[in-house]
Structures are given as C-alpha cells and as structure tokens.
Design a protein around this motif. Sequence first.
Motif, PDB file in Angstrom:
ATOM      1  N   ARG A 113       0.844  -1.213   0.000  1.00 26.35           N
ATOM      2  CA  ARG A 113       0.000   0.000   0.000  1.00 26.35           C
ATOM      3  C   ARG A 113       0.873   1.253   0.000  1.00 26.35           C
ATOM      4  NH1 ARG A 113      -5.474  -0.884   0.751  1.00 26.35           N
ATOM      5  NH2 ARG A 113      -6.040  -2.863   1.691  1.00 26.35           N
ATOM      6  N   LYS A 117       0.947   3.437  -5.805  1.00 29.81           N
ATOM      7  CA  LYS A 117      -0.026   4.544  -5.730  1.00 29.81           C
ATOM      8  C   LYS A 117      -1.196   4.336  -6.690  1.00 29.81           C
ATOM      9  CE  LYS A 117       2.425   6.469  -2.658  1.00 29.81           C
ATOM     10  NZ  LYS A 117       2.110   6.088  -1.324  1.00 29.81           N
ATOM     11  N   ASP A 118      -0.995   3.573  -7.748  1.00 26.92           N
ATOM     12  CA  ASP A 118      -2.058   3.326  -8.717  1.00 26.92           C
ATOM     13  C   ASP A 118      -3.067   2.342  -8.118  1.00 26.92           C
ATOM     14  OD1 ASP A 118      -3.616   3.024 -10.963  1.00 26.92           O
ATOM     15  OD2 ASP A 118      -2.212   1.670 -11.984  1.00 26.92           O
ATOM     16  N   PRO A 119      -4.346   2.752  -7.937  1.00 30.34           N
ATOM     17  CA  PRO A 119      -5.352   1.894  -7.300  1.00 30.34           C
ATOM     18  C   PRO A 119      -5.581   0.563  -8.027  1.00 30.34           C
ATOM     19  CG  PRO A 119      -6.204   4.132  -7.582  1.00 30.34           C
ATOM     20  CD  PRO A 119      -4.871   4.075  -8.263  1.00 30.34           C
ATOM     21  N   GLU A 120      -5.585   0.581  -9.360  1.00 26.25           N
ATOM     22  CA  GLU A 120      -5.816  -0.672 -10.101  1.00 26.25           C
ATOM     23  C   GLU A 120      -4.662  -1.649  -9.904  1.00 26.25           C
ATOM     24  OE1 GLU A 120      -6.977  -0.425 -14.211  1.00 26.25           O
ATOM     25  OE2 GLU A 120      -8.236   1.333 -13.796  1.00 26.25           O
ATOM     26  N   GLN A 123      -4.857  -3.060  -6.363  1.00 25.90           N
ATOM     27  CA  GLN A 123      -5.898  -4.081  -6.219  1.00 25.90           C
ATOM     28  C   GLN A 123      -5.450  -5.407  -6.825  1.00 25.90           C
ATOM     29  OE1 GLN A 123      -7.457  -2.757  -3.724  1.00 25.90           O
ATOM     30  NE2 GLN A 123      -9.342  -3.686  -4.450  1.00 25.90           N
TER      31      GLN A 123
END
Length: 198
Positions: A113, A117-120, A123
Amino acid sequence: MEDTAVTQEGSSNSNEPLNEAEEKPQQPSPEFLQRKIYFLMDQLKAMHAELPEILQTRISYDLLTELANCVLNESIFDIVKALMELQHVTEKHLIQMRAQVENEYEIEVADWRAKIKDPEELQHILGLMKIKHTKKLVETDKKIVEVLDQKVYDQQSMLQKAGVPGFYHTQSPKEIKIQMFLLDFILRLSRLKYEPNK
C-alpha cells in the motif's frame, strides 16, 4: 586381622537398619487401599453421571473400576498433568505460528500500500497476495492439524504404556472424545484429597 574383619562386619551391620528404613517406605494397608478405591469409585460415578447419556453407555462400570485401581498409583496424576502442560505449550506455540502468518500478511499488505499509488495496480497485487496468503494459511492449518494429531497419538501411547485403562491408539473422534473425558476424570481426581478418617 581378625579384629579388622570384626570391625568391618560391625560397621556394615550398624548401617543395615538405616538402609532398611530408607528402602522400605510404609506401605498402606489393604483396608486403606480398599477404602480409597471406594472413595475414588464414588467420585468417578458422580463424574460419570454428569456425562450425556450416550457417553455414559460408552464408559462402563468396569472401566471406571479399572481407572480407580490405576490411579491408586498417584504417579498417573503426574503423567497426566505433564502431558496436559505439554499440550498447552504446544497449543500456545501453534496459535503463535498461525498468528505470525496473519501478521506477515498484514505487514506485506501495508508495504505494498505504501509502495503502489495506482489503485488498479494495487488491487491486482493485493488480489494475488490474498491468494498466496490463503494458500499459506491452508498449509499452516494442515501443519497444525498434523502436530495436534501427533500430540494425541503421543498421549495415547504414553497413557497406554503407563497402564491407564481406556487409552490406546485410535483416530476415531468418538473414542478420542471418551479418552478426553477419562483424562478430565483423572485430572479432577488429582485435585481431590482422600481423607480416610472422614
């Protein structure tokens, strides 16, 4: 020379009464032992009566009698207590082992985390980590079950060798449950003090 031999004989004779007293602890009388067996049987019958009826039929009067006779030798109490202490230490270690796997996962998630930094992308990585973690947790749980199974086997073996009735190697959950109740009976008896004058 004869004086020396007499002196040696005299000194060895003077030690004999001390050795005999040390070697022969006072044995309880047959009457005392019989009263103690009656006391133990009364306690075991009361414990037996507390069990669900289905288990009462599985633990016979003969088995209770054998158990009462067996625990006349109070070293059985020491064996059972030592086995239970060892089991508690093992269980504590296994709980810590599983918690460590959980903790490592949480630390790894926190690290990712912080890095991604990129959420995709995060995930996707967390999804892969979850799969890896689940697999590792399943492996850990299998190890825990194997260790616990071995511990049960070791306990059965030790108690069987010690001559405790009702103990033998089995993997049957029903039989193991009976053995657990017998262990509970022994532990409860170990906490009682037999007072013959009452």
